[in-house]
Design an enzyme around this catalytic site. Sequence first.
Site, PDB file in Angstrom:
ATOM      1  N   ASP A 105      21.394 -11.931  43.722  1.00 44.48           N
ATOM      2  CA  ASP A 105      21.544 -12.333  42.389  1.00 44.48           C
ATOM      3  C   ASP A 105      22.483 -13.321  41.855  1.00 44.48           C
ATOM      4  O   ASP A 105      23.656 -13.060  41.583  1.00 44.48           O
ATOM      5  CB  ASP A 105      21.935 -11.242  41.425  1.00 44.48           C
ATOM      6  N   LEU A 146      39.156 -13.074  32.186  1.00 40.25           N
ATOM      7  CA  LEU A 146      39.552 -14.514  32.347  1.00 40.25           C
ATOM      8  C   LEU A 146      40.319 -15.042  31.217  1.00 40.25           C
ATOM      9  O   LEU A 146      40.007 -14.502  30.179  1.00 40.25           O
ATOM     10  CB  LEU A 146      38.574 -15.466  33.076  1.00 40.25           C
TER      11      LEU A 146
END
Length: 497
Positions: A379, A313
């Site tokens: 998770d 990103l």
Amino acid sequence: MKLLMRLAVVALGSCLIIISIGLIDQLPLSRSPLERTRLPAKRLLIKANHSREHSAQLGADQQHERDLRGETGSEADRGDLAPGGLRVTRPGGPSPSPPAPVKLTAVRAYLDMFQWQYKPALAQRRRRRPPQTLGERLGWSRSNLTSAQQFWWDISPEALYPKHSEAVPHLIKEMASLPISAIEQKTGGTQLKLIITLQNEAEALVKPMRFPREQETLPNHFYFSDYERHNAEIAAFHLDRLLGFRRASPVVGRMMNMTSDLYALADDKLLKTFFISPANNLCFHGKCSYYCDTGHAICGSPDMLEGSFAAFLPRTELAKRKTWRHPWRRSYHKRKKAIWELDENYCEMVQQMPPYDTGRRLYDVIDLAIFDFLMGNMDRHHYETFRMFGNDTFLIHLDHGRAFGKSAHDEITILAPLYQCCLIRASTLQTLFEFHKGRKLSDRLRDSLSRDPLTPVLLEKHLVALDRRVDRTLQIVNECLETNETPEAVIYNDVLV
């Protein structure tokens, strides 16, 4: 006179006791906080659990409830019923009854009405001016940008990339084919991750293959100590795109040469962890919290290694991100439970807290829960958003390495945001229903993954599990619609916004 008064008092007391006993018999039995919290999901779980492969899962849940009540023995011990209430098929005996069809009466009724509004509303929405992208806000020119920069340019408050992105296919192709120029281990995290720099100076986050696809989550492993799977990252990107979210960073699989791609280019810290195994294979283990030792080394087979390459990103100096604690975060403890597992009114408390009290945020959390449930990913402790877009923006779907670990088990508690809040976007519901009535999600994901260099990315049993989980999600929505007075109390019509 006193004797008569005493007899009258005794008679009146006896009547009151008899009436009280009768009223108590009519009251429902009280449940433990855990049972009350999961009651809606358990009811749907029993309805949905007709398949043979899920009977053991439901039986384990029921046996746990009996243990809490102090009862001994299992259903299977008390007759010819298997765990989950299914009849055991003895050798030579009758065949088990076929699974009951999934009934989604309330969902079908809403979507039939929704179709009348959908097409004209969607056409009107497409005529609106799209929100400013990251590139526009930064004042970038689209010319002379790399594929990674083109990908960053397209990031908007609504998604990481547009539906018909031109940058993402080019970026995936480069990550899968361009020569590697440098490699180092990513700091932080519980398991090994690598940062690989490509020839064009683009970077990718790499999770190397640890185990074969046949190995699932070990029975004695908690969700927070499970191994990370490189193929789960690849499949998650494709699944996120098929669901129409486009909130997961592009990921592609790639074969690496242990000698020329890794050993020859590794930095000094990583290089110190390389060794030759007794099988004469080149291995390394790096340094991390879990599984970074000689006993859990990553080895070539014999000199090739699979890995997932995820696009980076934008750097923080270009687009800062904010990290949020997930409101339905698990305890990450062997014995303790999180608040939402004990409080049946937990969603009401969440809905009173910013940023979940207004805007899109709570619906994004529910979308993420559905996404995680389809993959079996427990998770999920934090999530991130881009600061420049404020609170009215999507959640970035990151880190799915512990998904696709149990093909035969559907962890219904992942859907707690959905069944505790009884809220869902109309667009998400319509997408799930299309997978139910039309071409199955398993078929679409199989086709999408067939274009990845590491195909087959998922085993067939994980693809089959997706269709089963789509139906279970729809059943929860269906019950929410049946128990609320109006569909608008459950479904947010985001298409008309």
